[in-house]
Enzyme design. Structure first.
Site, PDB file in Angstrom:
ATOM      1  N   LYS A 132       0.833  -1.208   0.000  1.00  0.00           N
ATOM      2  CA  LYS A 132       0.000   0.000   0.000  1.00  0.00           C
ATOM      3  C   LYS A 132       0.864   1.252   0.000  1.00  0.00           C
ATOM      4  O   LYS A 132       0.597   2.196  -0.755  1.00  0.00           O
ATOM      5  CB  LYS A 132      -0.935  -0.003   1.217  1.00  0.00           C
ATOM      6  CG  LYS A 132      -2.073  -1.007   1.133  1.00  0.00           C
ATOM      7  CD  LYS A 132      -3.036  -0.893   2.301  1.00  0.00           C
ATOM      8  CE  LYS A 132      -2.403  -1.331   3.600  1.00  0.00           C
ATOM      9  NZ  LYS A 132      -3.370  -1.422   4.707  1.00  0.00           N
ATOM     10  N   ASP A 252       0.022   5.418  10.539  1.00  0.00           N
ATOM     11  CA  ASP A 252      -0.723   4.234  10.103  1.00  0.00           C
ATOM     12  C   ASP A 252      -1.459   3.581  11.265  1.00  0.00           C
ATOM     13  O   ASP A 252      -1.667   2.378  11.289  1.00  0.00           O
ATOM     14  CB  ASP A 252       0.251   3.231   9.464  1.00  0.00           C
ATOM     15  CG  ASP A 252      -0.467   2.176   8.636  1.00  0.00           C
ATOM     16  OD1 ASP A 252      -1.464   2.523   7.976  1.00  0.00           O
ATOM     17  OD2 ASP A 252      -0.033   1.017   8.642  1.00  0.00           O
ATOM     18  N   LYS A 292      -3.621   7.284   7.716  1.00  0.00           N
ATOM     19  CA  LYS A 292      -4.667   6.282   7.500  1.00  0.00           C
ATOM     20  C   LYS A 292      -5.916   6.686   8.270  1.00  0.00           C
ATOM     21  O   LYS A 292      -5.848   6.985   9.460  1.00  0.00           O
ATOM     22  CB  LYS A 292      -4.204   4.898   7.950  1.00  0.00           C
ATOM     23  CG  LYS A 292      -5.295   3.827   7.791  1.00  0.00           C
ATOM     24  CD  LYS A 292      -4.771   2.424   7.926  1.00  0.00           C
ATOM     25  CE  LYS A 292      -4.491   2.061   9.360  1.00  0.00           C
ATOM     26  NZ  LYS A 292      -4.064   0.650   9.484  1.00  0.00           N
TER      27      LYS A 292
END
Length: 777
Positions: A132, A252, A292
């Protein structure tokens, strides 16, 4: 030909082979039909960028309105999307999660990318997160031009465990022409996987990168690594102060929302606010930020996205192709931090209110201060990603009922083409292991795997409804339904642990680099690098099951009559047998024994090979059986006292029998490490003859030379624990100063060799026996 040349030739051959594979894959891609090409192009184009109005309407609201109004304001259109999405997701509540994941993995268009990257690129920690972030790097080029031109790149990574973003960035830098010669420095933060109070449900235990790069990781003054602690934010700023500028921050993070998945966005919002505050504080002008998030329906998300749009030139919402299309995960990619001076007053207010409740009670901005032009764009963006997710879940539900051979064949074809497109689009090339970040990571990673510790989060089982029902059961019923049930209910055979031996004296440790870490006192031991999480969870559940009339002290329980336990006679006999015939013939060996003197003396005369010694001081370690286990400071102090006394009294070749309640903490583990360094062999017997729980460490072949090196360090630890127990200079008690010794041997050293495997086995036996007694009670 010398071995080095052979290896170099092998590497070149691998690269040539990979190059041919990529050319073959590219030609295959050309053969994909137009419909497939269109679908694959769409997979890699799932992003939307906010378009700022030219009149400068989007600007940071006045600081006086920030965090002053109720957070209950909600956008009706977005709340309707939330209700709609949850209704679709609720159709999965009766699905077995493992079966469902297996199904969605097979329908995931990008499901073969990870394997393709591992094969073609030799990527370090090649996980979904790696793919990702590599996709984000290739799509948005978030590395600022100013950094690339200067040849110096500095990055900070928040909530980063296990470190896949870092390893992906390393791969990108070292294989891309524009960044290949960049001087790259990085720092990272995450919940400390070695801190015993960090719950296993929220802490990533995969430490393959962390174990080999610990100096680059920031865990804060209390050693937890919790980025939502205010003082940690300011300490982190100091931690990266040697960086001339910070060019990129990634975040994240997430939290465990298994108990209330419908409210994931609201539950994670405080963490997102802390991550954004940290990024705005650390980043230099022109820097980039990758965050994120999940769904973006709540007012807290609207405020956060608006703030980011006011601070960065470009803000995009991106759903990577390698992020499973059925989940809510998206990445906020912010480029060119161009408003640092304007945001300073607001940033100061955010720092003053920083913590786990930031923007939870009060909205960052009132609804009236956010322009309608922004809200309307945000609604369109949310509708776009809502449609993508609902369509994917609906398709997966339909295919779950049955999939034809034609559908399966087409899916496999698309998955192959997607993997080829990923390699080609992002120019993923081979990186030799010598250029990995943890290129010398042989012992720690291998040690952890061999010890049986699972990497990553614990796997869920059953359906959501079944897991909810499981939580309503008693702890005994949960154990009976667990994967260790039959093992726990087996009776002890009196041979458990006998084959588990640490051969010593250990060499290669570096006493000069040992240092004492003092941090926040542990409220409980929820996590241990030296034990299976599920067993520790079961044991901790017994301590909070007050409604079941369980004995608070396990030593009050009756022994199990069907268990065959080690007797004092058998342990002494085993200890004597660990000496060779020549050693026994030279002289009788002394054995220093801690524990119940009456139990050992009664059988000592039966063993003529050992001369038993007992400490005159009353320093037998007595560990508690509450949720602190061996983390209780008084117990640790007693244990250190016993070992210091042993190293002072024993002579060459002597033996030691030392009871331990467990070795779940870094302090107790380090004490076993010290014994490993000072004795020819260390093994254990569990349960001990003088008690119902714990183990007896059997240490044979004392080495005075090694003890002379370790004794000064243990004396320092002894004094430090003693000082904290007595209180600091202000007269505070242990509970008032709320600190304790957490570590004194670096984790890098404890993870080497067989110590982890030994402790894993010993702790498993101790916990199994404790649970066994409780199940019998």
């Amino acid at each position: 030909m010398c071995p080095l040349v052979k290896r170099m030739n092998s590497g070149n051959g691998t690269r040539k082979k990979v190059g041919r594979q990529q050319q073959h894959q590219a030609s295959n891609m050309m053969a994909c039909d137009a419909k497939t090409l269109t679908e694959i192009k769409g997979l890699f184009s799932k992003f939307r960028t906010y378009v700022k109005p030219s009149n400068g309407e989007w600007c940071i609201p006045n600081i006086s309105v920030a965090l002053r109004h109720s957070s209950k304001d909600q956008n009706c259109r977005l709340q309707a999307l939330k209700v709609s999405l949850n209704a679709v997701k609720n159709q999965l509540s009766d699905k077995n999660i493992q079966v469902w994941h297996q199904h969605t993995n097979s329908t995931n268009r990008a499901g073969k990318v990870i394997a393709a990257v591992r094969s073609a690129a030799n990527a370090e920690i090649c996980t979904q997160a790696w793919c990702k972030f590599y996709e984000i790097l290739g799509t948005f080029s978030p590395l600022p031009e100013v950094a690339l031109h200067s040849g110096e790149l500095n990055t900070v990574h928040l909530c980063e465990a296990p470190g896949a973003f870092i390893s992906a960035l390393n791969h990108y830098i070292k294989t891309s022409e524009a960044t290949r010669y960049c001087d790259w420095s990085w720092g990272a933060n995450t919940l400390n996987p070695y801190h015993e109070a960090n719950a296993g449900s929220t802490t990533i235990v995969d430490d393959r990168l962390i174990a080999n790069t610990l100096p680059w990781w920031f865990f804060g003054s209390d050693n937890t690594g919790d980025i939502m602690v205010q003082k940690h934010l300011l300490e982190l700023q100091t931690f990266v102060a040697n960086m001339r500028r910070v060019d990129l921050v990634t975040a994240d993070g997430s939290i465990d929302c298994q108990e209330n998945p419908d409210e994931q966005e609201a539950l994670v919002a405080p963490l997102h606010y802390c991550e954004v505050t940290a990024a705005l504080l650390l980043l230099s002008p022109c820097g980039s930020f990758v965050l994120k998030m999940f769904t973006l329906y709540e007012h807290s998300s609207i405020c956060l996205l608006y703030l980011l749009n006011c601070c960065f030139r470009s803000v995009s919402i991106f759903k990577p192709a390698t992020s499973k299309a059925g989940n809510s995960e998206v990445y906020i990619v912010c480029l060119d931090y161009n408003n640092k001076e304007a945001v300073r007053p607001l940033l100061s207010k955010l720092i003053r209110n920083y913590g786990p409740y930031l923007a939870e009670r009060d909205a960052l901005f009132p609804e009236s201060s956010i322009p309608t032009s922004f809200v309307s764009q945000h609604e369109e963006l949310c509708l776009y990603f809502h449609t993508l997710q609902v369509d994917t879940i609906t398709e997966n539900l339909r295919l779950f009922e049955g999939m034809s051979a034609e559908q399966r064949g087409r899916l496999d074809y698309i998955r192959d083409c997607t993997a080829q497109e990923y390699l080609q689009r992002f120019q993923v090339t081979f990186l030799p292991r010598s250029r990995w970040i943890s290129r010398n990571a042989i012992s720690p990673a291998c040690c952890r795997v061999s010890a049986g510790r699972p990497l990553g989060q614990k796997k869920q089982t059953g359906s959501f409804n079944e897991r909810r029902e499981l939580q309503s059961l008693s702890w005994k019923e949960r154990v009976e339904k667990g994967c260790h049930a039959s093992w726990i209910q087996q009776h002890s055979s009196a041979i458990d642990g006998a084959a588990c031996v640490l051969q010593g004296p250990l060499v290669g440790y570096h006493v000069d680099s040992w240092y004492v870490i003092v941090g926040a006192a542990l409220p409980a031991v929820k996590n241990s690098p030296f034990c299976a999480a599920v067993l520790l969870n079961h044991l901790n559940e017994t301590q909070v099951a007050s409604s079941e009339n369980l004995a608070a002290d396990l030593n009050q329980l009756s022994p199990c009559e069907s268990c065959r336990v080690f007797s004092a006679t058998s342990i002494l006999s085993d200890t004597a047998s660990l000496y060779s015939d020549s050693e026994r013939n030279k002289k009788k060996r002394q054995c220093l024994v801690f524990g119940s003197r009456s139990v050992w003396e009664a059988c000592g005369s039966c063993n003529g090979d050992l001369v038993l010694m007992f400490p005159s001081e009353c320093c037998n370690p007595e560990g508690g059986c509450g949720m602190l286990h061996d983390a209780e400071p008084q117990y640790q102090h007693q244990l250190v006292n016993c070992i210091v006394l042993s190293l002072q009294r024993l002579t060459s070749g002597d033996a030691l029998l030392l009871p331990m309640s467990s070795a779940l903490t870094r302090v107790s583990a380090a004490l076993v490490f010290c014994l490993h360094a000072c004795f020819r062999s260390v093994t254990f017997r569990s349960p001990p003859p003088s008690g119902l729980v714990g183990a007896v460490l059997v240490c044979v072949g004392f080495c005075p030379q090694a003890a002379s090196q370790i004794l000064p360090v243990l004396t320092d630890v002894q004094n430090c624990i003693s000082g904290l127990l007595k209180g600091d200079d202000t007269g505070q008690s242990q509970s008032e100063c709320d600190t304790q010794v957490l570590q004194f041997v670096p984790m890098e050293e404890m993870l080497m060799g067989g110590l982890t495997d030994f402790l894993w086995t010993m702790n498993s036996e101790i916990i199994r026996h404790r649970l066994h007694l409780l199940m019998q009670a």
